[in-house]
Design a protein around this motif. Sequence first.
Motif, mmCIF file in Angstrom:
data_model
loop_
_atom_site.group_PDB
_atom_site.id
_atom_site.type_symbol
_atom_site.label_atom_id
_atom_site.label_comp_id
_atom_site.label_asym_id
_atom_site.label_seq_id
_atom_site.Cartn_x
_atom_site.Cartn_y
_atom_site.Cartn_z
ATOM 1 N N ILE A 186 0.848 -1.203 0.000
ATOM 2 C CA ILE A 186 0.000 0.000 0.000
ATOM 3 C C ILE A 186 0.879 1.247 0.000
ATOM 4 N N ASN A 187 1.887 1.255 0.852
ATOM 5 C CA ASN A 187 2.777 2.427 0.930
ATOM 6 C C ASN A 187 3.519 2.663 -0.375
ATOM 7 N N GLU A 188 3.949 1.598 -1.019
ATOM 8 C CA GLU A 188 4.646 1.745 -2.300
ATOM 9 C C GLU A 188 3.706 2.291 -3.374
ATOM 10 N N ALA A 189 2.448 1.831 -3.363
ATOM 11 C CA ALA A 189 1.466 2.331 -4.336
ATOM 12 C C ALA A 189 1.175 3.806 -4.103
ATOM 13 N N LEU A 190 1.067 4.210 -2.834
ATOM 14 C CA LEU A 190 0.842 5.617 -2.503
ATOM 15 C C LEU A 190 2.012 6.488 -2.939
ATOM 16 N N LYS A 191 3.217 6.017 -2.656
ATOM 17 C CA LYS A 191 4.424 6.782 -3.011
ATOM 18 C C LYS A 191 4.518 6.992 -4.515
ATOM 19 N N LYS A 192 4.257 5.925 -5.275
ATOM 20 C CA LYS A 192 4.317 6.014 -6.735
ATOM 21 C C LYS A 192 3.247 6.973 -7.264
ATOM 22 N N ALA A 193 2.022 6.867 -6.721
ATOM 23 C CA ALA A 193 0.918 7.725 -7.173
ATOM 24 C C ALA A 193 1.218 9.196 -6.920
ATOM 25 N N LYS A 194 1.885 9.488 -5.806
ATOM 26 C CA LYS A 194 2.211 10.878 -5.489
ATOM 27 C C LYS A 194 3.365 11.396 -6.337
ATOM 28 N N SER A 195 4.259 10.502 -6.740
ATOM 29 C CA SER A 195 5.418 10.944 -7.529
ATOM 30 C C SER A 195 5.107 11.063 -9.014
ATOM 31 N N ASP A 196 4.177 10.267 -9.533
ATOM 32 C CA ASP A 196 3.916 10.292 -10.981
ATOM 33 C C ASP A 196 2.676 11.101 -11.377
ATOM 34 N N GLY A 197 2.041 11.774 -10.388
ATOM 35 C CA GLY A 197 0.900 12.634 -10.684
ATOM 36 C C GLY A 197 -0.450 11.953 -10.613
ATOM 37 N N THR A 198 -0.474 10.629 -10.422
ATOM 38 C CA THR A 198 -1.753 9.915 -10.352
ATOM 39 C C THR A 198 -2.585 10.361 -9.156
ATOM 40 N N TYR A 199 -1.928 10.571 -8.023
ATOM 41 C CA TYR A 199 -2.639 11.008 -6.813
ATOM 42 C C TYR A 199 -3.340 12.342 -7.066
ATOM 43 N N ASP A 200 -2.624 13.303 -7.646
ATOM 44 C CA ASP A 200 -3.205 14.622 -7.924
ATOM 45 C C ASP A 200 -4.412 14.506 -8.849
ATOM 46 N N LYS A 201 -4.318 13.607 -9.825
ATOM 47 C CA LYS A 201 -5.408 13.415 -10.784
ATOM 48 C C LYS A 201 -6.656 12.878 -10.082
ATOM 49 N N ILE A 202 -6.461 11.882 -9.221
ATOM 50 C CA ILE A 202 -7.583 11.288 -8.487
ATOM 51 C C ILE A 202 -8.169 12.298 -7.505
ATOM 52 N N TYR A 203 -7.305 13.048 -6.865
ATOM 53 C CA TYR A 203 -7.753 14.069 -5.917
ATOM 54 C C TYR A 203 -8.644 15.103 -6.627
ATOM 55 N N LYS A 204 -8.182 15.583 -7.765
ATOM 56 C CA LYS A 204 -8.944 16.595 -8.512
ATOM 57 C C LYS A 204 -10.274 16.034 -9.004
ATOM 58 N N LYS A 205 -10.276 14.772 -9.364
ATOM 59 C CA LYS A 205 -11.506 14.107 -9.833
ATOM 60 C C LYS A 205 -12.605 14.180 -8.773
ATOM 61 N N TRP A 206 -12.240 13.998 -7.504
ATOM 62 C CA TRP A 206 -13.244 13.923 -6.448
ATOM 63 C C TRP A 206 -13.429 15.208 -5.667
ATOM 64 N N PHE A 207 -12.438 16.092 -5.681
ATOM 65 C CA PHE A 207 -12.542 17.315 -4.887
ATOM 66 C C PHE A 207 -12.553 18.589 -5.724
ATOM 67 N N GLY A 208 -12.344 18.454 -7.028
ATOM 68 C CA GLY A 208 -12.460 19.607 -7.918
ATOM 69 C C GLY A 208 -11.216 20.462 -8.049
ATOM 70 N N THR A 209 -10.280 20.290 -7.119
ATOM 71 C CA THR A 209 -9.023 21.047 -7.188
ATOM 72 C C THR A 209 -7.869 20.114 -6.869
ATOM 73 N N ALA A 210 -6.673 20.530 -7.223
ATOM 74 C CA ALA A 210 -5.496 19.755 -6.879
ATOM 75 C C ALA A 210 -5.184 19.944 -5.393
ATOM 76 N N PRO A 211 -4.540 18.973 -4.757
ATOM 77 C CA PRO A 211 -4.209 19.133 -3.324
ATOM 78 C C PRO A 211 -3.182 20.239 -3.123
ATOM 79 N N GLU A 212 -3.242 20.862 -1.957
ATOM 80 C CA GLU A 212 -2.264 21.904 -1.629
ATOM 81 C C GLU A 212 -0.890 21.275 -1.459
#
Length: 259
Positions: free
Chosen positions: A231-257
């Motif tokens: 889980i931690n490795e998946a989170l780290k990769k998502a945050k480094s390759d932009g996937t996390y920001d994309k998912i965040y914006k999908k559900w919250f309308g803006t990119a994370p601070e």
Amino acid sequence: MALPFVLASGLVAGCTSTKSSGAGGSEVQLVAKGKLTVCTHLPYAPFQFKKSGKIVGFDVDMMDLVADKLKVDQKIVDTPWEGIQSGEDLNANKCDAAAAGMTINDVRKKNLDFSAPYFDATQALIAKKGAKHSSLKDLKGKKLGVQASTTGEEYAKKKAPKGVELVQFEDVALLLTAVKSGQVAAGINDNGVLYDYVKKNPDTDVTAEFDTGEQYGFGVRKGNSALRKQINEALKKAKSDGTYDKIYKKWFGTAPEKK
């Protein structure tokens, strides 16, 4: 007591195992073959909720990344909140992981192991539009709705002045309905959930936020270091390759601070 984690040479009863894609070729035990079984408590939009008969949300998308890493499918189990935050569902092999907008705290750490933090949250107050409840002090002589066994309930117990009557609800849907119907003057819960609700219910408003500095984590059974690592490795990769920001914006309308 939590069940011990054993590698493939001695599997926990009722579990199967799947070859992880992590370094070292360690094996992750799963309660169902070919499935990453995830416990959650519905509804908790936008983290997990039903839409057109399917369970969707921010947490769902994040755990899909873990399932993809393990080369399995995610299976979601809707279960009462108490069994999740107490670690009981994990200990009973009801699920492999818990993804339920769950704040990491010392009490829960005694019952389950958390992933690295994946979301920043704080407590907030929701009331009908036009209500002048900008603090807990404004609720003296009134009813404040809380969700059972949550950090919002704990905050209200500690911070609400005498004269504020706390009314407990089993889930956030019942709490929000009580606010909307006037059964309670206001409700307290995590800010992400409340802001999502007021977008769809313009007759309500978030009237205050309380800086509690909370962070969410995904839960695994005590000692399940192999799955926690994945889980931690998946989170780290998502945050480094932009996937996390994309998912965040999908559900919250803006990119994370950015910190």
